[in-house]
Design a protein around this motif. Structure first.
Motif, PDB file in Angstrom:
ATOM      1  N   UNK A 242       0.798  -1.188  -0.100  1.00 26.92           N
ATOM      2  CA  UNK A 242      -0.161   0.025  -0.208  1.00 26.92           C
ATOM      3  C   UNK A 242       0.852   1.326  -0.110  1.00 26.92           C
ATOM      4  N   UNK A 243       0.372   2.315  -0.212  1.00 22.07           N
ATOM      5  CA  UNK A 243       1.202   3.490  -0.417  1.00 22.07           C
ATOM      6  C   UNK A 243       1.029   4.548   0.843  1.00 22.07           C
ATOM      7  N   UNK A 244       0.505   3.913   1.978  1.00 24.68           N
ATOM      8  CA  UNK A 244       0.175   4.607   3.135  1.00 24.68           C
ATOM      9  C   UNK A 244       1.181   4.401   4.170  1.00 24.68           C
ATOM     10  N   UNK A 245       1.987   3.432   4.150  1.00 27.10           N
ATOM     11  CA  UNK A 245       3.027   2.878   5.399  1.00 27.10           C
ATOM     12  C   UNK A 245       3.891   4.088   5.784  1.00 27.10           C
ATOM     13  N   UNK A 246       4.321   5.038   4.968  1.00 24.75           N
ATOM     14  CA  UNK A 246       5.078   6.092   5.561  1.00 24.75           C
ATOM     15  C   UNK A 246       4.257   7.177   6.437  1.00 24.75           C
ATOM     16  N   UNK A 247       2.994   6.939   6.512  1.00 24.80           N
ATOM     17  CA  UNK A 247       2.268   7.791   7.359  1.00 24.80           C
ATOM     18  C   UNK A 247       1.878   7.280   8.688  1.00 24.80           C
ATOM     19  N   UNK A 248       2.664   5.868   9.011  1.00 25.17           N
ATOM     20  CA  UNK A 248       2.338   5.227  10.182  1.00 25.17           C
ATOM     21  C   UNK A 248       3.245   5.736  11.414  1.00 25.17           C
ATOM     22  N   UNK A 249       4.633   5.998  11.272  1.00 24.77           N
ATOM     23  CA  UNK A 249       5.104   6.633  12.509  1.00 24.77           C
ATOM     24  C   UNK A 249       4.841   7.911  12.944  1.00 24.77           C
ATOM     25  N   UNK A 250       4.953   8.161  14.265  1.00 24.29           N
ATOM     26  CA  UNK A 250       4.613   9.627  14.740  1.00 24.29           C
ATOM     27  C   UNK A 250       5.560  10.506  14.051  1.00 24.29           C
ATOM     28  N   UNK A 251       6.625  10.279  13.336  1.00 22.63           N
ATOM     29  CA  UNK A 251       7.242  11.317  12.915  1.00 22.63           C
ATOM     30  C   UNK A 251       6.789  11.854  11.685  1.00 22.63           C
ATOM     31  N   UNK A 252       5.566  11.272  11.229  1.00 24.22           N
ATOM     32  CA  UNK A 252       4.948  11.715   9.883  1.00 24.22           C
ATOM     33  C   UNK A 252       3.876  13.096  10.469  1.00 24.22           C
ATOM     34  N   UNK A 253       3.746  13.078  11.956  1.00 20.54           N
ATOM     35  CA  UNK A 253       2.674  13.810  12.308  1.00 20.54           C
ATOM     36  C   UNK A 253       3.369  15.313  12.144  1.00 20.54           C
ATOM     37  N   UNK A 254       2.446  16.348  11.883  1.00 16.17           N
ATOM     38  CA  UNK A 254       3.036  17.722  11.757  1.00 16.17           C
ATOM     39  C   UNK A 254       3.454  18.279  13.057  1.00 16.17           C
ATOM     40  N   UNK A 282       7.809   5.781  17.140  1.00 13.32           N
ATOM     41  CA  UNK A 282       8.465   6.656  16.222  1.00 13.32           C
ATOM     42  C   UNK A 282       8.934   5.977  15.213  1.00 13.32           C
ATOM     43  N   UNK A 283       9.244   4.885  15.137  1.00 11.98           N
ATOM     44  CA  UNK A 283       9.882   3.860  13.736  1.00 11.98           C
ATOM     45  C   UNK A 283       9.135   2.814  13.678  1.00 11.98           C
ATOM     46  N   UNK A 284       8.908   2.410  12.433  1.00  7.69           N
ATOM     47  CA  UNK A 284       8.163   1.351  11.954  1.00  7.69           C
ATOM     48  C   UNK A 284       8.527   0.636  10.736  1.00  7.69           C
ATOM     49  N   UNK A 285       8.785  -0.674  10.936  1.00  2.83           N
ATOM     50  CA  UNK A 285       8.869  -1.302   9.582  1.00  2.83           C
ATOM     51  C   UNK A 285       7.920  -2.179   9.242  1.00  2.83           C
ATOM     52  N   UNK A 286       7.672  -2.174   8.002  1.00  4.55           N
ATOM     53  CA  UNK A 286       6.266  -2.747   7.200  1.00  4.55           C
ATOM     54  C   UNK A 286       6.847  -3.800   6.464  1.00  4.55           C
ATOM     55  N   UNK A 287       6.819  -5.169   6.569  1.00  2.00           N
ATOM     56  CA  UNK A 287       7.224  -6.447   5.790  1.00  2.00           C
ATOM     57  C   UNK A 287       6.183  -6.792   5.020  1.00  2.00           C
ATOM     58  N   UNK A 288       6.106  -6.613   3.696  1.00  2.00           N
ATOM     59  CA  UNK A 288       5.224  -7.254   2.897  1.00  2.00           C
ATOM     60  C   UNK A 288       5.240  -8.562   2.477  1.00  2.00           C
ATOM     61  N   UNK A 289       4.572  -9.412   2.806  1.00  2.00           N
ATOM     62  CA  UNK A 289       4.748 -11.193   2.432  1.00  2.00           C
ATOM     63  C   UNK A 289       4.968 -11.067   0.862  1.00  2.00           C
ATOM     64  N   UNK A 290       6.347 -11.643   0.399  1.00  2.00           N
ATOM     65  CA  UNK A 290       6.638 -11.651  -0.928  1.00  2.00           C
ATOM     66  C   UNK A 290       6.825 -10.488  -1.606  1.00  2.00           C
ATOM     67  N   UNK A 291       6.863  -9.410  -0.934  1.00  2.00           N
ATOM     68  CA  UNK A 291       7.099  -7.999  -1.608  1.00  2.00           C
ATOM     69  C   UNK A 291       8.229  -7.265  -0.735  1.00  2.00           C
ATOM     70  N   UNK A 292       8.060  -5.914  -0.890  1.00  2.00           N
ATOM     71  CA  UNK A 292       9.154  -5.043  -0.305  1.00  2.00           C
ATOM     72  C   UNK A 292       9.048  -5.100   1.204  1.00  2.00           C
ATOM     73  N   UNK A 293      10.177  -4.585   1.961  1.00  2.00           N
ATOM     74  CA  UNK A 293      10.021  -4.025   3.202  1.00  2.00           C
ATOM     75  C   UNK A 293      10.354  -2.623   3.080  1.00  2.00           C
TER      76      UNK A 293
END
Length: 310
Positions: A242-254, A282-293
């Motif tokens: 998905x294209x929303x993973x970069x918005x998960x960590x708190x660092x994305x908040x204004x 603060x920091x999040x890793x999202x591991x897509x099964x069979x895809x990118x991390x």
């Protein structure tokens, strides 16, 4: 799927059986509801905090405790992992019940929420529980009252004798531990709020430092939120990209970058005014099964050292 409340009550029985060893207490109210004191009059401790975390997640997550370091000082950390994040974290652990009566106020989490199942998480997951006993962990600095127990009984549609209220203040050993254990939950919730299907989150692990026990509730609330937003790290394994993973960590908040004590003061401690995207690791890793991390965010050790007064 086994009832979340049934699994949690088995752990409540364990807490009652080993109350003395856990430094907690239990007693019945006049309406036969049971209160377990995890930090109001009793000291609680590490094991009490870990067991309460298990109860909050209905036994479907595994919490652990180890020693890390912040600013050169040894500091305890709590880690929690689950292979059922939608059920254990969103449908149970999430603090989504504002338990308010004329004589009591607290924030409820745990499987009792699944008997009511009115929050949006339950529609997303498609789960509603049914059981005749229920447990609600209540973050509060007040002794639970009969009216509070009756509200839970009424909404959960159980007898008051089947209600177990597990009470603790934020400014307690148990409060610091159980709040640090919410890192995976907040990552899962944030991703779900961004529109990602929570049933596609296969597993979740979170880790955060345990905030030093504060002398008052406001300081404790600020510190425990700082612990996750500036020191929490999470790993999510998911099925779909998905294209929303970069918005998960708190660092994305204004508003990221300021300690919560300042944020709360500016908003006169009206939690409804705090931007929800700040409540995330603060920091999040999202591991897509069979895809990118993907890896997003960063921790802020300097801010935590100041918040924790190390």
């Amino acid at each position: 799927m086994e009832s979340l409340n049934r699994m949690a009550i088995e752990l409540v029985d364990e807490a009652l059986e080993y109350a003395e060893e856990l430094n907690i207490g239990g007693y019945d109210l006049d309406n036969e509801a049971t209160v377990l004191d995890f930090g109001l009059e009793f000291a609680g401790g590490i094991e009490a905090g870990l067991l309460l975390t298990e109860i909050q997640t209905a036994g479907m997550a595994t919490p652990s405790h180890d020693l890390g370091e912040l600013g050169g000082a040894p500091v305890p950390f709590v880690e929690l992992s689950t292979d059922q994040p939608a059920l254990s974290l969103l449908c149970s652990q999430k603090a989504g019940w504002e338990l308010t009566t004329e004589d009591f106020e607290g924030l409820g989490s745990g499987p009792a929420r699944a008997l009511v199942a009115e929050e949006s998480e339950f529609r997303r997951v498609g789960y509603t529980d049914a059981f005749d006993l229920t447990a609600l962990a209540v973050e509060t600095d007040q002794d639970p009252t009969e009216a509070a127990a009756e509200q839970v009984a009424d909404l959960a549609e159980v007898e008051t004798s089947g209600v177990f209220l597990l009470a603790y203040p934020t400014a307690s050993h148990v409060g610091s531990i159980t709040n640090a254990a919410r890192t995976a939950e907040l990552a899962t919730f944030r991703l779900s709020e961004l529109g990602y299907d929570p049933m596609d989150i296969v597993s979740a692990t979170g880790r955060a430092p345990v905030a030093p026990v504060a002398g008052d509730e406001r300081t404790a609330i600020a510190r425990t939120n700082d612990a996750i937003a500036y020191g929490g790290t999470a790993h999510l394994t998911v099925r779909e990209d998905a294209d929303v993973f970069d918005s998960v960590p708190s660092t994305a908040a204004e508003g990221h970058g300021r300690p919560f004590g300042e944020i709360f003061d500016d908003l006169e401690w009206d939690f409804t005014e705090v931007p929800s995207d700040l409540f995330a690791p603060a920091k999040v890793t999202v591991d897509v099964i069979g895809g990118p991390t993907y890896v997003y965010g960063e921790t802020d050790e300097e801010l935590l050292v100041e918040s924790f007064d190390l």
